[in-house]
Design an enzyme around this catalytic site. Structure first.
Site, PDB file in Angstrom:
ATOM      1  N   GLU A 115      39.280  31.777  25.930  1.00  0.00           N
ATOM      2  CA  GLU A 115      40.359  31.850  26.916  1.00  0.00           C
ATOM      3  C   GLU A 115      39.794  32.305  28.254  1.00  0.00           C
ATOM      4  O   GLU A 115      38.692  32.870  28.310  1.00  0.00           O
ATOM      5  CB  GLU A 115      41.465  32.798  26.456  1.00  0.00           C
ATOM      6  CG  GLU A 115      41.062  34.239  26.253  1.00  0.00           C
ATOM      7  CD  GLU A 115      42.230  35.064  25.724  1.00  0.00           C
ATOM      8  OE1 GLU A 115      43.229  35.214  26.442  1.00  0.00           O
ATOM      9  OE2 GLU A 115      42.147  35.557  24.591  1.00  0.00           O
ATOM     10  N   LYS A 117      38.910  34.433  31.524  1.00  0.00           N
ATOM     11  CA  LYS A 117      38.745  35.867  31.774  1.00  0.00           C
ATOM     12  C   LYS A 117      39.494  36.209  33.059  1.00  0.00           C
ATOM     13  O   LYS A 117      39.046  35.894  34.157  1.00  0.00           O
ATOM     14  CB  LYS A 117      37.275  36.234  31.910  1.00  0.00           C
ATOM     15  CG  LYS A 117      37.031  37.730  32.062  1.00  0.00           C
ATOM     16  CD  LYS A 117      35.549  38.031  32.164  1.00  0.00           C
ATOM     17  CE  LYS A 117      35.325  39.540  32.259  1.00  0.00           C
ATOM     18  NZ  LYS A 117      35.970  40.114  33.477  1.00  0.00           N
ATOM     19  N   ASP A 119      40.940  38.177  36.191  1.00  0.00           N
ATOM     20  CA  ASP A 119      40.389  39.188  37.086  1.00  0.00           C
ATOM     21  C   ASP A 119      41.538  40.095  37.514  1.00  0.00           C
ATOM     22  O   ASP A 119      42.084  39.977  38.611  1.00  0.00           O
ATOM     23  CB  ASP A 119      39.736  38.525  38.301  1.00  0.00           C
ATOM     24  CG  ASP A 119      38.851  39.504  39.064  1.00  0.00           C
ATOM     25  OD1 ASP A 119      38.585  40.602  38.533  1.00  0.00           O
ATOM     26  OD2 ASP A 119      38.425  39.169  40.180  1.00  0.00           O
ATOM     27  N   TYR A 227      45.877  39.732  25.232  1.00  0.00           N
ATOM     28  CA  TYR A 227      44.747  39.012  24.667  1.00  0.00           C
ATOM     29  C   TYR A 227      44.276  39.553  23.330  1.00  0.00           C
ATOM     30  O   TYR A 227      43.269  39.078  22.785  1.00  0.00           O
ATOM     31  CB  TYR A 227      43.573  38.986  25.656  1.00  0.00           C
ATOM     32  CG  TYR A 227      43.116  40.346  26.143  1.00  0.00           C
ATOM     33  CD1 TYR A 227      42.367  41.197  25.331  1.00  0.00           C
ATOM     34  CD2 TYR A 227      43.419  40.778  27.431  1.00  0.00           C
ATOM     35  CE1 TYR A 227      41.939  42.434  25.786  1.00  0.00           C
ATOM     36  CE2 TYR A 227      43.003  42.007  27.895  1.00  0.00           C
ATOM     37  CZ  TYR A 227      42.263  42.829  27.063  1.00  0.00           C
ATOM     38  OH  TYR A 227      41.853  44.055  27.521  1.00  0.00           O
ATOM     39  N   LYS A 316      30.480  34.467  32.626  1.00  0.00           N
ATOM     40  CA  LYS A 316      30.959  34.592  34.005  1.00  0.00           C
ATOM     41  C   LYS A 316      30.641  33.341  34.816  1.00  0.00           C
ATOM     42  O   LYS A 316      29.633  32.681  34.617  1.00  0.00           O
ATOM     43  CB  LYS A 316      30.323  35.826  34.677  1.00  0.00           C
ATOM     44  CG  LYS A 316      30.541  37.137  33.937  1.00  0.00           C
ATOM     45  CD  LYS A 316      31.997  37.543  33.926  1.00  0.00           C
ATOM     46  CE  LYS A 316      32.436  38.101  35.253  1.00  0.00           C
ATOM     47  NZ  LYS A 316      31.857  39.414  35.574  1.00  0.00           N
ATOM     48  N   CYS A 410      50.085  31.031  73.618  1.00  0.00           N
ATOM     49  CA  CYS A 410      50.123  30.426  72.287  1.00  0.00           C
ATOM     50  C   CYS A 410      49.408  29.081  72.311  1.00  0.00           C
ATOM     51  O   CYS A 410      49.687  28.238  73.177  1.00  0.00           O
ATOM     52  CB  CYS A 410      51.574  30.244  71.840  1.00  0.00           C
ATOM     53  SG  CYS A 410      51.768  29.280  70.316  1.00  0.00           S
ATOM     54  N   CYS A 413      52.344  26.227  71.923  1.00  0.00           N
ATOM     55  CA  CYS A 413      53.427  25.950  72.886  1.00  0.00           C
ATOM     56  C   CYS A 413      53.197  26.582  74.251  1.00  0.00           C
ATOM     57  O   CYS A 413      54.032  26.443  75.153  1.00  0.00           O
ATOM     58  CB  CYS A 413      54.763  26.439  72.320  1.00  0.00           C
ATOM     59  SG  CYS A 413      54.891  28.249  72.197  1.00  0.00           S
ATOM     60  N   CYS A 428      53.295  34.989  69.069  1.00  0.00           N
ATOM     61  CA  CYS A 428      53.815  34.079  70.080  1.00  0.00           C
ATOM     62  C   CYS A 428      55.277  34.422  70.330  1.00  0.00           C
ATOM     63  O   CYS A 428      56.036  34.680  69.389  1.00  0.00           O
ATOM     64  CB  CYS A 428      53.681  32.639  69.594  1.00  0.00           C
ATOM     65  SG  CYS A 428      54.689  31.449  70.511  1.00  0.00           S
ATOM     66  N   CYS A 434      58.579  27.013  69.701  1.00  0.00           N
ATOM     67  CA  CYS A 434      57.200  26.760  69.288  1.00  0.00           C
ATOM     68  C   CYS A 434      57.217  25.861  68.058  1.00  0.00           C
ATOM     69  O   CYS A 434      57.790  26.218  67.032  1.00  0.00           O
ATOM     70  CB  CYS A 434      56.506  28.081  68.960  1.00  0.00           C
ATOM     71  SG  CYS A 434      54.821  27.891  68.343  1.00  0.00           S
TER      72      CYS A 434
END
Length: 602
Positions: A115, A117, A119, A227, A316, A410, A413, A428, A434
């Site tokens: 399965e 791993k 994180d 698990y 890994k 910006c 715009c 902005c 915008c």
């Protein structure tokens, strides 16, 4: 007040129904009732328990989140140590592991349970007679922190196991994590508050689970996969690890849908290659795969060495860091006008994909890391949609580079850019004028946790804004079949489906509607708090900033942002136009109706 048998039976039946719906939603990912029906059941149970407190049980779905923060976490001694796994980084190391297993067992081939791993943050949960009683982090393997209250706030954790065949005492191991989509939304809220974003989903999950106030944990988009079993008493378990996972799932404990049984070394390597190819498309972050001898009797025979089992291995993935060169630094404009600096990179292969962009978060991060055009940098891809810059390799910096400066206008715009003192975010000031903000506002309005308008994706929104067909969310409800069908990649069938989705979205809940409006600093939790406090939109529109500040968990900054949003005439005009187009939201009659609903932000 005495409690009748009918009332007791009704409360028990409601608890069973709600837990069944939780199981279908979180474990099976197959809900069978609407948000409104789920809320109705929960509201009825809350009302019964309010009238008859003796009916409140520790595993009631109304009791997930405690009201009082703790000052520090206690300690939990694991009945069996939570051991680490030996790591492998090459096919040769996996081959050596398989050879050692076969030699010690005296057999020619082995079936492995494989399965991904995850994180995340490893935890153990204890269930006594099926009821969740204690939860702890891994800690040093022997002693962990007591995070029971916080784990109760994770919706995917059942407070009561399903069925009757589980051991009387069951301690299971799992991994708490934050899905990538939830991590992205969560970091957007963090950045909108002017705070430093989390580096990766793992840090976000660990920080969320270790909040001293479980109400804060409840607001974070956490999930969990189980698990394995660490310890059990007074009961039986299957004799294969894969069957144990199947049993856990039947008891309401969520397991990885990617878990497989593979045969021998070739099966392990094929599984690893497959997960590596599909890694970028997963909804959560993984850093490898795990192989475990599937036969539990064989596991016992193999035993342990030092702090790791001989029957398991973590294979890994390659390191997710790489070196590349910054070709340009551009500024993207988000839904709330926030300008985010993005580094355009010399394409580099890292973490299984080719990367050409990396986020720089905000100008404080740019200054802290001193990233410049032409720099050679180290980037990290840790599951984020856009990787981040880890550091600059200063010894490779070209001569005549210049520090990055925040643009005064910006880039979309040409409206003025302003940066609030003591905040990291620059914005902005163009608002819906915008086009970038307009597109992002429409994407947010149509998103799954807002009005959930299926079929209104990024490409279509870009066309609608570019052609001038849509300027505000209200314009969506004026779209016709023929003009839509003529757009690129549409056609009559897709246009009809979109119009049907728009029609369905006309009826929604007040929390979803408030969230969909895209008010700065207002995420799902704040939208729900506002709805529960004011019950309907009009009282909120008439409220002062001080009135809004009285809402639980809403501080002065958020209150001012909400009040400022509703003060602006063009926002009022959009709301009025939505009403005219038949957009309706349910009135929150009961102050606690949706507080515990997992479907309220589905």
């Amino acid at each position: 007040m005495s409690t009748s048998a009918d009332t007791r039976n009704r409360a028990a039946d409601l608890r069973r129904q709600i837990e069944q719906h939780n199981y279908r939603y979180y474990v099976l990912d197959d809900p069978e009732v609407s948000d409104a029906e789920y809320d109705r059941l929960l509201r009825e149970l809350q009302e019964i328990e309010a009238r008859f407190p003796d009916l409140v049980t520790p595993d009631s779905p109304t009791q997930r989140v405690g009201a009082t923060p703790v000052s520090e976490f206690g300690e939990v001694v694991h009945r069996l140590p939570m051991l680490s796994l030996e790591n492998a980084f090459s096919e040769e190391e996996v081959s050596d592991f398989d050879r050692r297993v076969r030699e010690r067992l005296g057999i020619d081939s082995v079936d492995y349970a494989a399965e991904p791993k995850l994180d995340g943050l490893a935890v153990s949960l204890t269930f006594e007679d099926g009821r969740f009683t204690v939860g702890a982090t891994r800690g040093d393997g022997a002693v962990g922190e007591d995070v029971t209250r916080n784990l109760r706030a994770v919706r995917a954790v059942p407070l009561q196991l399903r069925g009757e065949e589980y051991p009387a005492l069951l301690e299971v191991r799992g991994e708490v994590f934050m899905p990538l989509a939830g991590f992205k939304r969560f970091n957007e809220l963090v950045e909108a508050r002017g705070e430093r974003p989390y580096v990766n989903p793992r840090n976000a999950a660990a920080g969320s689970l270790r909040q001293l106030d479980p109400r804060l944990t409840a607001q974070r988009p956490l999930d969990i996969y189980f698990y394995g079993v660490g310890y059990f008493e007074r009961g039986n378990l299957p004799l294969r690890h894969s069957e144990v996972l199947r049993a856990l799932r039947g008891w309401g404990l969520k397991t990885s849908p990617e878990a497989r049984v593979v045969h021998g070394l070739a099966g392990c390597l094929a599984y690893y290659a497959d997960m590596g190819r599909r890694r970028a498309a997963l909804s959560h972050q993984i850093d490898g795969v795990v192989y475990k001898v599937d036969d539990l009797t064989a596991q016992q025979k193999l035993g342990f060495v030092s702090r790791a089992p001989r029957w398991a291995l973590a294979h890994k993935f390659p390191a997710e860091e790489a070196t590349t060169v910054v070709r340009a630094i551009e500024f993207q404009v988000g839904r709330t006008g926030a300008l985010t600096p993005v580094a355009r990179l010399e394409p580099v292969f890292v973490g299984g994909v080719t990367v050409s962009n990396a986020t720089l978060h905000n100008m404080d991060e740019v200054a802290r890391k001193d990233v410049r055009v032409g720099d050679t940098i180290v980037i990290r891809r840790a599951g984020d949609v856009i990787p981040e810059v880890v550091r600059v390799i200063l010894e490779r910096r070209p001569t005549h580079t210049e520090p990055v400066r925040l643009p005064s206008r910006c880039p979309q715009c040409q409206s003025a850019v302003e940066r609030v003192p003591e905040q990291a975010i620059a914005r902005c000031t163009g608002g819906l004028y915008c086009p970038a903000q307009r597109k992002e506002a429409l994407r947010h309005f149509a998103s799954r946790r807002a009005l959930d308008i299926a079929g209104l994706g990024t490409s279509l929104i870009d066309q609608l804004v570019t052609t001038g067909m849509v300027k505000t969310p209200a314009d969506l409800y004026s779209l016709g079949l023929e003009p839509l069908a003529e757009l690129e990649r549409m056609g009559e069938k897709s246009a009809s489906k979109l119009l049907a989705a728009l029609e369905r979205s006309r009826k929604t809940t007040l929390p979803r509607f408030l969230y969909a409006l895209g008010i700065r600093d207002v995420g799902e939790a704040t939208a729900r708090a506002l709805a529960l406090h004011f019950h309907d939109l009009d009282p909120l529109l008439a409220a002062s900033a001080r009135d809004i500040e009285r809402v639980p968990d809403v501080g002065p900054v958020v209150a001012a942002s909400v009040h400022r949003f509703f003060e602006q005439p063009h926002n009022r005009e959009v709301i009025d136009a939505l009403r005219k187009h038949g957009v309706q939201w349910s009135v929150m009659r009961q102050a606690a109706a949706a507080e515990n609903s997992p479907f309220s932000g589905k």
